[in-house]
Design a protein around this motif. Structure first.
Motif, mmCIF file in Angstrom:
data_model
loop_
_atom_site.group_PDB
_atom_site.id
_atom_site.type_symbol
_atom_site.label_atom_id
_atom_site.label_comp_id
_atom_site.label_asym_id
_atom_site.label_seq_id
_atom_site.Cartn_x
_atom_site.Cartn_y
_atom_site.Cartn_z
ATOM 1 N N GLY A 135 0.665 -1.143 0.067
ATOM 2 C CA GLY A 135 0.215 0.059 0.082
ATOM 3 C C GLY A 135 0.673 1.235 -0.007
ATOM 4 O O GLY A 135 1.911 1.510 -0.755
ATOM 5 N N ALA A 136 0.386 2.373 0.734
ATOM 6 C CA ALA A 136 1.255 3.566 0.822
ATOM 7 C C ALA A 136 2.498 3.526 1.358
ATOM 8 O O ALA A 136 2.831 2.629 1.980
ATOM 9 N N GLU A 137 3.309 4.328 0.981
ATOM 10 C CA GLU A 137 4.718 4.327 1.352
ATOM 11 C C GLU A 137 4.824 4.998 2.682
ATOM 12 O O GLU A 137 4.625 6.278 2.735
ATOM 13 N N MET A 138 4.992 4.344 3.486
ATOM 14 C CA MET A 138 5.349 4.589 5.143
ATOM 15 C C MET A 138 6.574 4.259 5.438
ATOM 16 O O MET A 138 7.049 3.225 5.151
ATOM 17 N N PRO A 139 7.467 5.292 6.277
ATOM 18 C CA PRO A 139 8.781 5.025 6.713
ATOM 19 C C PRO A 139 8.413 3.675 7.578
ATOM 20 O O PRO A 139 7.457 3.719 8.608
ATOM 21 N N MET A 140 8.945 2.642 7.643
ATOM 22 C CA MET A 140 8.875 1.396 8.477
ATOM 23 C C MET A 140 10.082 1.169 9.090
ATOM 24 O O MET A 140 11.230 0.985 8.287
ATOM 25 N N HIS A 141 10.170 0.784 10.459
ATOM 26 C CA HIS A 141 11.627 0.513 11.166
ATOM 27 C C HIS A 141 11.229 -0.737 11.983
ATOM 28 O O HIS A 141 10.266 -0.815 12.634
ATOM 29 N N VAL A 142 12.226 -1.758 11.997
ATOM 30 C CA VAL A 142 12.054 -2.524 12.858
ATOM 31 C C VAL A 142 13.526 -2.370 13.809
ATOM 32 O O VAL A 142 14.668 -2.487 13.318
ATOM 33 N N ASN A 143 13.101 -2.009 15.282
ATOM 34 C CA ASN A 143 14.122 -1.107 15.935
ATOM 35 C C ASN A 143 14.816 -0.220 15.174
ATOM 36 O O ASN A 143 13.918 0.765 14.818
ATOM 37 N N ASP A 144 15.950 0.083 14.843
ATOM 38 C CA ASP A 144 16.658 1.250 14.183
ATOM 39 C C ASP A 144 16.744 0.910 12.724
ATOM 40 O O ASP A 144 17.338 1.602 11.955
ATOM 41 N N ARG A 145 16.331 -0.473 12.136
ATOM 42 C CA ARG A 145 16.760 -0.767 11.005
ATOM 43 C C ARG A 145 15.662 -0.437 10.214
ATOM 44 O O ARG A 145 14.443 -1.068 10.183
ATOM 45 N N ALA A 146 15.903 0.285 9.143
ATOM 46 C CA ALA A 146 14.784 0.777 7.984
ATOM 47 C C ALA A 146 14.389 -0.300 6.985
ATOM 48 O O ALA A 146 15.195 -1.168 6.803
ATOM 49 N N VAL A 147 12.895 -0.665 6.773
ATOM 50 C CA VAL A 147 12.618 -1.647 5.955
ATOM 51 C C VAL A 147 11.610 -0.927 5.111
ATOM 52 O O VAL A 147 10.925 -0.019 5.455
ATOM 53 N N LYS A 173 5.579 -4.305 -6.490
ATOM 54 C CA LYS A 173 5.810 -3.185 -7.294
ATOM 55 C C LYS A 173 5.043 -1.963 -6.738
ATOM 56 O O LYS A 173 4.205 -2.084 -6.181
ATOM 57 N N ASN A 174 5.703 -0.827 -7.511
ATOM 58 C CA ASN A 174 5.001 0.524 -7.019
ATOM 59 C C ASN A 174 3.531 0.431 -8.185
ATOM 60 O O ASN A 174 3.806 -0.214 -9.275
ATOM 61 N N PHE A 175 2.532 1.163 -7.506
ATOM 62 C CA PHE A 175 1.436 0.997 -8.472
ATOM 63 C C PHE A 175 1.188 2.353 -9.186
ATOM 64 O O PHE A 175 1.932 3.424 -8.917
ATOM 65 N N GLU A 176 0.244 2.425 -10.229
ATOM 66 C CA GLU A 176 0.005 3.608 -10.787
ATOM 67 C C GLU A 176 -0.596 4.379 -9.917
ATOM 68 O O GLU A 176 -1.479 4.262 -9.054
ATOM 69 N N ASN A 177 -0.425 5.754 -10.129
ATOM 70 C CA ASN A 177 -1.188 6.905 -9.325
ATOM 71 C C ASN A 177 -1.354 8.096 -10.050
ATOM 72 O O ASN A 177 -1.559 9.360 -9.535
ATOM 73 N N GLY A 219 0.675 -12.940 -9.708
ATOM 74 C CA GLY A 219 2.005 -12.218 -9.358
ATOM 75 C C GLY A 219 2.307 -11.142 -10.110
ATOM 76 O O GLY A 219 3.686 -10.749 -10.100
ATOM 77 N N PHE A 220 1.582 -10.508 -11.046
ATOM 78 C CA PHE A 220 1.966 -9.399 -11.927
ATOM 79 C C PHE A 220 2.488 -8.284 -11.068
ATOM 80 O O PHE A 220 3.652 -7.519 -11.443
ATOM 81 N N TYR A 221 1.987 -8.062 -9.787
ATOM 82 C CA TYR A 221 2.309 -7.113 -8.976
ATOM 83 C C TYR A 221 3.781 -7.198 -8.165
ATOM 84 O O TYR A 221 4.020 -6.545 -7.233
ATOM 85 N N PHE A 222 4.314 -8.457 -8.606
ATOM 86 C CA PHE A 222 5.555 -8.845 -7.571
ATOM 87 C C PHE A 222 6.722 -8.779 -8.602
ATOM 88 O O PHE A 222 6.810 -8.925 -9.796
ATOM 89 N N GLU A 223 7.817 -8.502 -8.118
ATOM 90 C CA GLU A 223 9.351 -8.386 -8.772
ATOM 91 C C GLU A 223 10.186 -8.911 -7.729
ATOM 92 O O GLU A 223 9.926 -9.161 -6.560
ATOM 93 N N THR A 224 11.149 -9.403 -8.243
ATOM 94 C CA THR A 224 12.480 -9.944 -7.453
ATOM 95 C C THR A 224 12.934 -8.737 -6.518
ATOM 96 O O THR A 224 13.181 -7.852 -7.133
ATOM 97 N N ASP A 225 13.220 -8.933 -5.227
ATOM 98 C CA ASP A 225 13.519 -7.983 -4.386
ATOM 99 C C ASP A 225 15.317 -8.112 -4.215
ATOM 100 O O ASP A 225 15.563 -9.490 -3.905
ATOM 101 N N ASN A 226 16.193 -7.468 -4.818
ATOM 102 C CA ASN A 226 17.389 -7.446 -4.853
ATOM 103 C C ASN A 226 18.002 -7.130 -3.892
ATOM 104 O O ASN A 226 19.352 -7.060 -3.598
ATOM 105 N N ASN A 227 17.413 -6.369 -2.849
ATOM 106 C CA ASN A 227 17.923 -5.783 -1.441
ATOM 107 C C ASN A 227 18.175 -6.940 -0.548
ATOM 108 O O ASN A 227 17.431 -6.957 0.341
ATOM 109 N N PHE A 228 19.275 -7.721 -0.657
ATOM 110 C CA PHE A 228 19.220 -8.973 0.432
ATOM 111 C C PHE A 228 19.237 -8.596 1.781
ATOM 112 O O PHE A 228 19.332 -9.387 2.623
ATOM 113 N N SER A 229 19.858 -7.250 1.858
ATOM 114 C CA SER A 229 19.917 -6.770 3.241
ATOM 115 C C SER A 229 18.744 -6.848 3.993
ATOM 116 O O SER A 229 18.696 -6.943 5.390
#
Length: 327
Positions: free
Chosen positions: A75-87, A166-170, A301-311
């Motif tokens: 959904g909407a782009e919200m800053p998200m953190h697990v402890n101090d780690r940005a996700v 993936k990002n949605f149309e806006n 699965g059209f709205y999914f893409e490979t996540d290359n941010n392995f961190s």
């Protein structure tokens, strides 16, 4: 219990697909406003299609993690953190006992969905866990989340995934079908379709009140009360459109010029105060095809893409060991 609410955010509720079959008794359907983001968050975890999630509006909530679990967001782009780690929003995340899961203010869009493994374990009311705050039913005692609330999840195994949403149309174009009193507005149709309308501060789960060109109805704006539907565009006496949404009243007495196509509801409900929308007319057949195609894209699965941010992909066991070693 898996999550304890530290800060409930601006307007956070439990929602599922909605409460069907009870409008004749006066109960609105409620349910997740952005049905596409709701489906995607559950799909990422392999949850059932009607699993309960949390819907966070404009500013998200924060939680203390009481037991290890797996979550997903969309959904909407919200800053998200697990402890101090940005996700990033739109990913699957392992969260561990003792951690803090926190969401901030949306930078784009209006509603973010938080799903958990197996879905949130919430008692149903009239066949649904969805919260309808105006009638005080569903979810957490028929209200928004409050500090101190504790949430259970059904749990279960989650297949490791390297996918992200993936990002949605806006864009601003919203497709609509002619409404029940369409003919009353024949002299105003050019105005309706060629003018842009701005979302006002009076936009919530019940409906969006728009500002823009005034529309006049031949024979008046009042009609005998009729059942309402998702996306109905009413034109009250001031001539400014109101789009009825999930928590709408079950019957309405204003003339309806059009109804938003179901395929465009997700795009509409991610708009916020000050955003402009424009309407385009389509017919019922085209609207049905568009909705079916959109459902098929989600499930395929059209709205999914490979996540290359392995961190972002955590190994819970190694992190537990690291946490113990730091004590």
């Amino acid at each position: 219990m898996v999550l304890k609410v530290k800060n409930p955010g601006l307007f956070t509720t439990v929602q599922d697909k909605g409460r069907s079959g009870h409008q004749a008794e006066g109960f609105s359907p409620a349910g997740a406003m952005d049905w596409r983001a709701y489906m995607l968050a559950n799909l990422m975890l392999g949850n059932d299609g009607d699993s309960a999630v949390l819907e966070m509006t404009l500013h998200g909530a924060s939680f203390e993690v009481l037991e290890d679990t797996v979550i997903a967001t969309a959904g909407a782009e919200m800053p998200m953190h697990v402890n101090d780690r940005a996700v990033e929003i739109g990913t699957v995340v392992h969260v561990l006992k003792g951690e803090t899961l926190a969401f901030g203010g949306a930078s784009e869009g209006a509603r973010t969905y938080l799903a958990a493994a197996g879905g949130f374990d919430i008692p149903g009311v009239l066949g649904s866990t969805s919260t309808h705050t105006r009638s005080g039913i569903g979810g957490m005692h028929g209200r928004t989340l409050q500090t101190g609330d504790r949430l259970k999840v059904h749990g279960g195994s989650v297949t490791e995934t390297l996918l992200r949403v993936k990002n949605f149309e806006n864009d601003a174009l919203i497709r609509v079908i002619p409404g029940q009193q369409y003919d009353r507005f024949k002299e105003n149709l050019d105005t309706f379709y060629e003018s842009g309308y701005e979302l006002t501060k009076d936009c919530d789960r019940m409906g969006f009140r728009l500002d823009g060109a005034v529309l006049e109805a031949a024979g008046g704006h009042d009609v005998l009360s009729e059942p309402t539907q998702l996306g109905s565009i009413q034109i009250p006496k001031d001539g400014k459109p109101i789009i009825l949404l999930n928590d709408r009243q079950t019957a309405g007495g204003y003339a309806r010029i059009a109804t938003v196509a179901l395929a465009d509801i997700p795009k509409l409900v991610q708009k916020r105060q000050g955003d402009e929308i424009r309407f385009k007319e389509i017919d019922v057949r085209e609207a049905a095809v568009l909705y079916k195609e959109e459902i098929d894209r989600v499930n395929a699965g059209f709205y999914f893409e490979t996540d290359n941010n392995f961190s972002l992909h955590r190994r819970p066991l190694s992190e537990k060991i690291e946490s113990i070693m730091k004590r």
